[in-house]
Design a protein around this motif. Structure first.
Motif, PDB file in Angstrom:
ATOM      1  N   VAL A 182       0.865  -1.176   0.000  1.00  0.00           N
ATOM      2  CA  VAL A 182       0.000   0.000   0.000  1.00  0.00           C
ATOM      3  C   VAL A 182       0.903   1.228   0.000  1.00  0.00           C
ATOM      4  CG1 VAL A 182      -1.720   1.341   1.275  1.00  0.00           C
ATOM      5  CG2 VAL A 182      -1.876  -1.155   1.217  1.00  0.00           C
TER       6      VAL A 182
ATOM      7  N   ARG B 271       1.366   5.261   0.674  1.00  0.00           N
ATOM      8  CA  ARG B 271       0.858   6.459   1.334  1.00  0.00           C
ATOM      9  C   ARG B 271       1.820   7.579   0.980  1.00  0.00           C
ATOM     10  NH1 ARG B 271      -3.193   8.606   2.740  1.00  0.00           N
ATOM     11  NH2 ARG B 271      -2.404   9.497   4.696  1.00  0.00           N
TER      12      ARG B 271
ATOM     13  N   THR C  18      -3.987  -1.540  -4.603  1.00  0.00           N
ATOM     14  CA  THR C  18      -4.782  -0.705  -5.495  1.00  0.00           C
ATOM     15  C   THR C  18      -4.163  -0.759  -6.884  1.00  0.00           C
ATOM     16  OG1 THR C  18      -5.460   0.792  -3.717  1.00  0.00           O
ATOM     17  CG2 THR C  18      -5.561   1.662  -5.957  1.00  0.00           C
TER      18      THR C  18
ATOM     19  N   TRP D  12     -13.101   7.402   5.468  1.00  0.00           N
ATOM     20  CA  TRP D  12     -12.080   6.491   4.930  1.00  0.00           C
ATOM     21  C   TRP D  12     -12.673   5.090   4.818  1.00  0.00           C
ATOM     22  CZ3 TRP D  12      -7.007   8.436   4.113  1.00  0.00           C
ATOM     23  CH2 TRP D  12      -6.796   9.738   4.586  1.00  0.00           C
ATOM     24  N   TRP D  13     -12.505   4.467   3.639  1.00  0.00           N
ATOM     25  CA  TRP D  13     -13.157   3.194   3.333  1.00  0.00           C
ATOM     26  C   TRP D  13     -12.136   2.167   2.864  1.00  0.00           C
ATOM     27  CZ3 TRP D  13     -18.798   3.164   2.928  1.00  0.00           C
ATOM     28  CH2 TRP D  13     -19.363   4.406   3.195  1.00  0.00           C
ATOM     29  N   VAL D  14     -12.221   0.968   3.417  1.00  0.00           N
ATOM     30  CA  VAL D  14     -11.380  -0.154   2.995  1.00  0.00           C
ATOM     31  C   VAL D  14     -12.302  -1.280   2.547  1.00  0.00           C
ATOM     32  CG1 VAL D  14      -9.715  -1.900   3.731  1.00  0.00           C
ATOM     33  CG2 VAL D  14      -9.474   0.472   4.517  1.00  0.00           C
ATOM     34  N   ASP D  15     -12.109  -1.717   1.307  1.00  0.00           N
ATOM     35  CA  ASP D  15     -12.930  -2.798   0.740  1.00  0.00           C
ATOM     36  C   ASP D  15     -14.423  -2.522   0.890  1.00  0.00           C
ATOM     37  OD1 ASP D  15     -10.618  -4.152   0.023  1.00  0.00           O
ATOM     38  OD2 ASP D  15     -10.534  -5.265   1.903  1.00  0.00           O
TER      39      ASP D  15
ATOM     40  N   PHE E  61      -9.393   1.015  -1.376  1.00  0.00           N
ATOM     41  CA  PHE E  61      -9.026   2.017  -0.365  1.00  0.00           C
ATOM     42  C   PHE E  61      -9.326   3.401  -0.917  1.00  0.00           C
ATOM     43  CE2 PHE E  61      -5.209   4.130   1.947  1.00  0.00           C
ATOM     44  CZ  PHE E  61      -6.037   4.587   2.965  1.00  0.00           C
TER      45      PHE E  61
ATOM     46  N   GLY F 230      -7.413   6.555  -1.439  1.00  0.00           N
ATOM     47  CA  GLY F 230      -6.971   6.747  -0.067  1.00  0.00           C
ATOM     48  C   GLY F 230      -5.467   6.832   0.095  1.00  0.00           C
ATOM     49  N   GLN F 231      -4.728   6.270  -0.851  1.00  0.00           N
ATOM     50  CA  GLN F 231      -3.270   6.284  -0.745  1.00  0.00           C
ATOM     51  C   GLN F 231      -2.699   7.697  -0.835  1.00  0.00           C
ATOM     52  OE1 GLN F 231      -1.586   2.401  -2.854  1.00  0.00           O
ATOM     53  NE2 GLN F 231      -2.992   3.533  -4.176  1.00  0.00           N
TER      54      GLN F 231
ATOM     55  N   LEU G 283      -5.510   0.142   7.562  1.00  0.00           N
ATOM     56  CA  LEU G 283      -4.917  -0.506   6.397  1.00  0.00           C
ATOM     57  C   LEU G 283      -4.711  -2.001   6.640  1.00  0.00           C
ATOM     58  CD1 LEU G 283      -2.288   2.185   5.342  1.00  0.00           C
ATOM     59  CD2 LEU G 283      -4.471   1.643   4.242  1.00  0.00           C
TER      60      LEU G 283
ATOM     61  N   GLY H 113      -7.551  -4.461   5.739  1.00  0.00           N
ATOM     62  CA  GLY H 113      -7.770  -4.921   4.365  1.00  0.00           C
ATOM     63  C   GLY H 113      -6.673  -5.819   3.861  1.00  0.00           C
TER      64      GLY H 113
END
Length: 283
Positions: free
Chosen positions: A61, A63, A88, A199-202, A239, A260-261, A278, A281
């Motif tokens: 991932v 960032r 991603t 913030w959303w994961v999967d 993400f 999100g990254q 993080l 996920g």
């Protein structure tokens, strides 16, 4: 999971100061952290150089600072050659990063929008006609110039062709070579709250906090996500961030989706909370 963060320009063996706290939180959680050269990533030809210190791994991932979609694709390809897979994908990134990628899925909960391919006057006038009369907000596929609200963002009346084009022309001047895709015209809506970043994961909302541009003392409302939740889940993105405002009729409206990254973390969300999210996920 491996966390990739930009290196410091002056001290390339250290993380960029903006992401150092997240890197430290990741290491404290037992996550491997690797550094990438963002300046090299900013040119597609430099992607291999940018990832030369990234070890082989299965899942990663990023960032870091924002990348154009084509730069991210080169980044993902250079990592794949080192047996590193970004969670991603390049397709995921473009869909979240550019408004035309997500708009149709969120049309019911976001201001009505039309866009051009390119920045010429004729295409702008067609888009202006398609949206219809009334006030609008101008942006491109990834960014507005909201800090230049009256001169390069807000169009009081789309039927005034010359004044509308003057705003568009100023926007194009300010964005210059950073402009992405074309003009996006969005119907103006009257918002009454500060902006909320979720913030959303999967497809699951994991964190809710202020938008980084909010004043430090701004109260953060608890948004009603009942309409938004299934629509974000249907995007199928690993993400993302979803930014919302409360409209004058007490309805929550999506104003932006981002990968999100490359979405900035407000101080109200701790680095540890980001890393825990993080990790959720990673399975």
């Amino acid at each position: 999971m491996m966390l990739l963060v930009p290196s410091d320009v002056l001290r390339p063996r250290h993380p960029d100061a903006h992401f150092a706290a997240e890197a430290s939180a990741a290491r404290a959680s037992g996550i491997e952290v690797a550094l990438v050269d963002h300046d090299a990533l900013a040119t597609s030809a430099g992607a291999r150089q940018a990832v030369c210190r990234v070890p082989a791994g299965d899942d990663a991932v990023y960032r870091g600072w924002m990348l154009r979609s084509e730069q991210y694709a080169a980044f993902a390809n250079a990592l794949a050659q080192r047996d590193v897979t970004l969670r991603t994908t390049a397709g995921h990134y473009r869909r979240a990063h550019e408004l035309p990628g997500w708009y149709s899925s969120l049309a019911a909960v976001t201001p009505r929008s039309v866009w051009t391919v390119g920045d010429d006057r004729a295409a702008f006038d067609r888009a202006r006609s398609d949206l219809g009369p009334g006030p609008a907000v101008l942006r491109d596929y990834v960014k507005s110039m909201k800090h230049y609200w009256t001169e390069a963002a807000f169009i009081p009346e789309l039927s005034d062709a010359e004044k509308a084009w003057a705003v568009a022309n100023r926007f194009r001047e300010l964005r210059a070579e950073d402009m992405v895709g074309g003009f996006v015209l969005r119907g103006f809506e009257n918002f009454t709250s500060y902006e909320v970043r979720t913030w959303w994961v999967d497809g699951r909302c994991q964190l809710i906090g202020p938008h980084p541009d909010n004043p430090d003392d701004a109260a953060v409302a608890d948004p009603d996500l009942s309409l938004v939740r299934p629509l974000v889940a249907e995007l199928g993105l690993p993400f993302v961030t979803v930014d919302l405002f409360l409209r004058a009729d007490d309805r929550w409206r999506v104003v932006e989706i981002g990968d999100g990254q490359v979405s900035d973390r407000p101080h109200a969300i701790t680095p540890e909370a980001m890393i825990t999210m993080l990790q959720s996920g990673a399975s």
